[in-house]
Motif scaffolding. Structure first.
Motif, PDB file in Angstrom:
ATOM      1  N   THR A 261       0.829  -1.205   0.000  1.00 22.15           N
ATOM      2  CA  THR A 261       0.000   0.000   0.000  1.00 22.15           C
ATOM      3  C   THR A 261       0.865   1.257   0.000  1.00 22.15           C
ATOM      4  N   GLU A 262       2.161   1.088   0.294  1.00 20.34           N
ATOM      5  CA  GLU A 262       3.088   2.218   0.314  1.00 20.34           C
ATOM      6  C   GLU A 262       4.279   1.928  -0.598  1.00 20.34           C
ATOM      7  N   THR A 282      -1.569   3.287  -1.921  1.00 18.89           N
ATOM      8  CA  THR A 282      -2.327   4.473  -1.504  1.00 18.89           C
ATOM      9  C   THR A 282      -1.413   5.634  -1.102  1.00 18.89           C
ATOM     10  N   LEU A 283      -0.109   5.359  -0.959  1.00 19.09           N
ATOM     11  CA  LEU A 283       0.842   6.384  -0.536  1.00 19.09           C
ATOM     12  C   LEU A 283       2.134   6.286  -1.339  1.00 19.09           C
ATOM     13  N   SER A 285       5.786   7.521  -0.957  1.00 18.85           N
ATOM     14  CA  SER A 285       6.587   8.023   0.166  1.00 18.85           C
ATOM     15  C   SER A 285       7.515   9.165  -0.234  1.00 18.85           C
ATOM     16  N   LEU A 304      -4.763   5.904  -5.021  1.00 22.12           N
ATOM     17  CA  LEU A 304      -3.736   6.694  -4.358  1.00 22.12           C
ATOM     18  C   LEU A 304      -4.354   7.883  -3.620  1.00 22.12           C
ATOM     19  N   GLU A 305      -3.945   8.086  -2.363  1.00 20.70           N
ATOM     20  CA  GLU A 305      -4.504   9.151  -1.536  1.00 20.70           C
ATOM     21  C   GLU A 305      -3.508  10.260  -1.213  1.00 20.70           C
ATOM     22  N   LYS A 306      -2.211   9.936  -1.213  1.00 21.77           N
ATOM     23  CA  LYS A 306      -1.229  10.936  -0.791  1.00 21.77           C
ATOM     24  C   LYS A 306       0.070  10.805  -1.572  1.00 21.77           C
ATOM     25  N   ASP A 308       3.789  12.175  -1.028  1.00 23.14           N
ATOM     26  CA  ASP A 308       4.556  12.787   0.061  1.00 23.14           C
ATOM     27  C   ASP A 308       5.623  13.753  -0.467  1.00 23.14           C
ATOM     28  N   ILE A 327      -6.578  11.319  -4.945  1.00 24.18           N
ATOM     29  CA  ILE A 327      -5.482  11.971  -4.228  1.00 24.18           C
ATOM     30  C   ILE A 327      -6.008  13.161  -3.439  1.00 24.18           C
ATOM     31  N   HIS A 329      -3.806  14.791  -0.871  1.00 25.74           N
ATOM     32  CA  HIS A 329      -2.713  15.658  -0.426  1.00 25.74           C
ATOM     33  C   HIS A 329      -1.500  15.504  -1.330  1.00 25.74           C
TER      34      HIS A 329
END
Length: 597
Positions: A261-262, A282-283, A285, A304-306, A308, A327, A329
C-alpha cells in the motif's frame, strides 16, 4: 625506569580536555589519579587512545578514543585489539567513541594535521557499539574489517557519514543502523548483508546520496526503515527483500511495505521508460522517485490518496504524470526540478498541499487545478516556469496570497493566461498577483472541465472514427419507408432535432485541432447513438441541408470558444537559465553539518 605521565590537560586538535592521561607503553602499574571524577585516558604502542568507561572488577571496559575529538598521529593501517592492559588490569575494548577517526578539513579544503589519516582499520570481535560520528568525515578511510563472530550490535547516527569507505560487510550481530549512518559515502559500491543477519532497524536517510551503491538486500528481521533511506543513491538499480520479511516487500526491484500500500523507493537507476503504480498503493513516500534517470511516464492509480514530500524530485527525463482521482494531499516540493514535464492536471479530490508543491518546472506549459483547490498560499508555484502559458483554477471562492507565485526572472507572468470560475475570482486573482485583467479569463464551471469529468481515452472519438464527408449519408442512402420503425417507436416531432442542430463533417475538428483526452470533455448534451433520429424523422432528400448549411449544436462549445494554441500568448523570448534556483528548504550537501563541534 617505569614511565608514568600525568597531565591535567591533554591538547588534541587545538582543544583542551581536563583528564588524566597515562602513556602505557611498557609500564602500567604506578598510576596516581589526579581527580577521581576525571576521565582516565591512556595510549597503546600504536598511539591509539583509550578511555575507561567501566572500571568494575566484573566488567572492565574501554572505548577507542575520548569521545570528543580525533586520535591524532596514527599510521594509515591500525589494528584495534580485543583487550588492553592498564594499571594491572585487562580491559575489554567494547566501543568506538564519537569522532575517534574523524578527519578535519580547513577552510581551504586541506586535511588538518590533527585529523585521522587512517586508511584501513581492523576492529576486534569485542566491539559492541560504534558511537555516532565515530568515523564522521573520515575521507581517507577505505576499509573497516570486522570479524564474522563479531558482537557488534549498534552503528550510531552519522557513524560513517562522509567517509571514504568503498565496501562494507555488516556483521550478522548488528541489529541497528542509525540515522544517516552511511550517508554521502560517494565511494561505497557494495554493502553486504547476509540472510542470517539480525538487523531490525535502519535509520532515516541511512544510505542517502551514495553515488555508487547499486543494489541492496533487506533481511527477514528488518521491521523499521526511516524516511528516504536511499534518497540520492543515483546508481541504485535494485532493492531485494527476503521473502520471510513480515513488514517489507519488493516487486521488480521496487521497495514497498508488505501489503504494497506504500511505495517506498523506486531505484534511481532502474531502467524503464514507463511505470504503472500498482492498484494497491495508496501512498507515495518521501523521495520515492527522486533522481530517477530513466522514467518518462508515470501512471498513478485511482486508489492513491497521498503524494509525500519530494516524491518526484529531480526526475530529469519525466515528461508525463497522470494523477488518480482520489489523491487528497500533495506534499512539499512534490513536483520539484522536473525540466521535461509538459502538463499537469490536478484532480478535484486534492484539498491540501505542502509548502512549495510545484517548483522549478521549466518545461511545463499548462497546469489545471481541480475544483477543491481553493487556497493558493505563499510559494504555491515558484522558480523557473519559463514555458508556462496557461494556469486554470476550477474552484470558485479562491483565497490567493500575494506571494502565491514566486517565479524566477526566467518566467514572464505576462505571457501566462489565467482561467478562473467567477468574476469575483478574477478580481481576487488580478489584485493579489497584480495581473493585467486581460490575462485572466472567466469560465463557468460548466465550461471549465474538471479531471473527474474527462472521458477516458477509450471513450474519446479518435480521428479514425470521425465521419468524413464521404461517410455522410447521401439522399440515395436514406432508408426507404419500409425500413422505418412503426409509429409507436418513432419520436414525436417535438423530440426531433431540427437540421440546424445536426453537426456536419465540415465542422468536425481535425486531429490537429482535437484536444487530448485529458483536456476534452464530451458535452453531456450530445445524444448517444441510441438517441439519434430514425430515418422517418429525417427530412426528405430535397429538404436535407447540405453539409455547408448545417449548424453545430448550440450546446456544444464551438472552436471559436475553445482556446487554441494560436490564441495562447507564448513568450516571445525565453532566457536560458544559467543557474537554477533551488528552494531554501532543500538540504544540499553543502548545508549538511561538516564541522565537528
Amino acid at each position: 625506569m617505569k614511565k608514568v605521565l600525568l597531565l591535567s590537560t591533554l591538547i588534541l586538535v587545538g582543544c583542551h580536555i581536563d583528564s588524566s592521561v597515562v602513556e602505557a607503553s611498557d609500564i602500567r602499574d604506578e598510576v596516581v589519579m589526579l581527580d577521581t571524577e576525571q576521565a582516565t585516558l591512556f595510549k597503546d604502542s600504536q598511539g591509539v587512545i583509550y578511555k575507561i568507561i567501566n572500571d568494575k572488577e566484573s566488567q572492565l571496559e574501554v572505548q577507542v578514543g575520548d569521545g570528543e575529538q580525533p586520535i591524532p598521529n596514527l599510521s594509515t593501517n591500525v589494528i584495534i585489539p580485543s583487550y588492553v592492559e592498564f594499571d594491572g588490569k585487562e580491559y575489554a575494548v567494547t566501543r568506538v567513541g564519537s569522532f575517534a577517526f574523524t578527519t578535519y578539513e580547513d577552510e581551504a579544503g586541506q586535511i588538518s594535521e590533527a585529523g585521522s589519516n587512517v586508511e584501513t582499520l581492523s576492529l576486534p570481535s569485542s566491539i559492541r557499539k560504534i558511537e555516532e560520528k565515530a568515523f564522521y568525515s573520515a575521507i581517507n578511510l577505505m576499509s573497516v574489517s570486522i570479524p564474522k563472530e563479531s558482537q557488534l550490535e549498534s552503528i550510531g547516527d552519522n557513524a560513517f557519514a562522509f567517509s571514504g569507505l568503498n565496501q562494507f560487510s555488516l556483521p550478522d550481530s548488528v541489529t541497528t543502523i542509525g540515522k544517516n549512518a552511511f550517508t554521502f559515502n560517494h565511494s561505497l559500491s557494495s554493502f553486504d548483508i547476509s540472510k542470517a543477519s539480525k538487523l531490525t532497524s535502519i535509520g532515516e536517510g541511512a544510505f542517502r546520496t551514495n553515488k555508487k551503491l547499486r543494489s541492496f538486500y533487506l533481511p527477514k528481521n528488518v521491521t523499521t526503515i526511516g524516511a528516504f533511506p536511499f534518497s540520492g543513491a543515483i546508481a541504485l538499480e535494485d532493492i531485494s527483500v527476503d521473502d520471510e520479511n513480515q513488514v517489507y516487500s519488493s516487486n521488480e526491484g521496487v521497495l514497498f511495505n508488505k501489503n504494497q500500500t506504500e511505495l517506498i523507493t523506486y531505484p534511481a537507476d532502474k531502467y524503464a521508460k514507463e511505470y504503472v503504480v500498482p492498484d494497491t498503493v495508496t501512498l507515495i513516500s518521501e523521495n520515492a522517485f527522486e533522481y530517477n534517470t530513466g522514467l518518462k511516464k508515470i501512471a498513478l492509480n485511482n486508489n492513491l490518496e497521498k503524494i509525500d514530500n519530494l516524491a518526484f524530485k529531480n526526475m530529469l527525463k519525466l515528461e508525463e504524470v497522470s494523477l488518480g482521482n482520489k489523491i487528497e494531499h500533495i506534499g512539499r516540493l512534490a513536483f520539484y526540478s522536473i525540466p521535461n514535464l509538459k502538463s499537469l492536471t490536478i484532480p478535484d479530490s486534492v484539498v491540501s498541499y505542502g509548502k512549495n508543491p510545484f517548483y522549478e518546472l521549466s518545461g511545463l506549459t499548462d497546469i489545471t487545478f481541480g475544483n477543491r483547490t481553493q487556497e493558493i498560499p505563499n510559494g504555491f508555484m515558484g522558480g523557473d516556469f519559463a514555458s508556462l502559458v496557461s494556469v486554470a483554477f476550477s474552484a470558485p471562492n479562491l483565497s490567493v496570497s500575494e506571494e502565491a507565485l514566486n517565479f524566477s526572472s526566467y518566467t514572464d507572468i505576462n505571457n501566462i493566461q489565467f482561467v478562473v470560475a467567477t468574476d469575483n475570482d478574477k478580481v481576487k486573482l488580478t489584485n493579489a498577483l497584480k495581473l493585467d485583467e486581460n490575462n485572466v479569463l472567466v469560465e463557468t464551471p460548466s465550461e471549465v472541465e474538471t479531471p473527474s469529468e474527462v472521458e477516458t481515452p477509450s471513450e474519446v472519438e479518435t480521428p479514425s472514427e470521425v465521419e468524413t464527408p464521404s461517410e455522410v449519408e447521401t439522399p440515395s442512402e436514406v432508408e426507404t419507408p419500409s425500413e422505418v420503425e412503426t409509429p409507436s417507436e418513432v419520436e414525436t416531432p417535438s423530440e426531433v432535432e431540427t437540421p440546424s442542430e445536426v453537426e456536419t463533417p465540415s465542422e468536425v475538428e481535425t486531429p490537429s485541432e482535437v484536444e487530448t483526452p485529458s483536456e476534452v470533455e464530451t458535452p453531456s448534451e450530445v445524444e448517444t447513438p441510441s438517441e439519434v433520429e430514425t430515418p422517418s424523422e429525417v427530412e426528405t432528400p430535397s429538404e436535407v441541408e447540405t453539409p455547408s448549411e448545417v449548424e453545430t449544436p448550440s450546446e456544444v462549445e464551438t472552436p471559436s470558444e475553445v482556446e487554441t494554441p494560436s490564441e495562447v500568448e507564448t513568450p516571445s523570448e525565453v532566457e536560458t537559465p544559467s543557474e537554477v534556483e533551488t528552494p531554501s528548504e532543500v538540504e544540499t550537501p553543502s548545508e549538511v553539518e561538516h564541522q565537528v563541534k
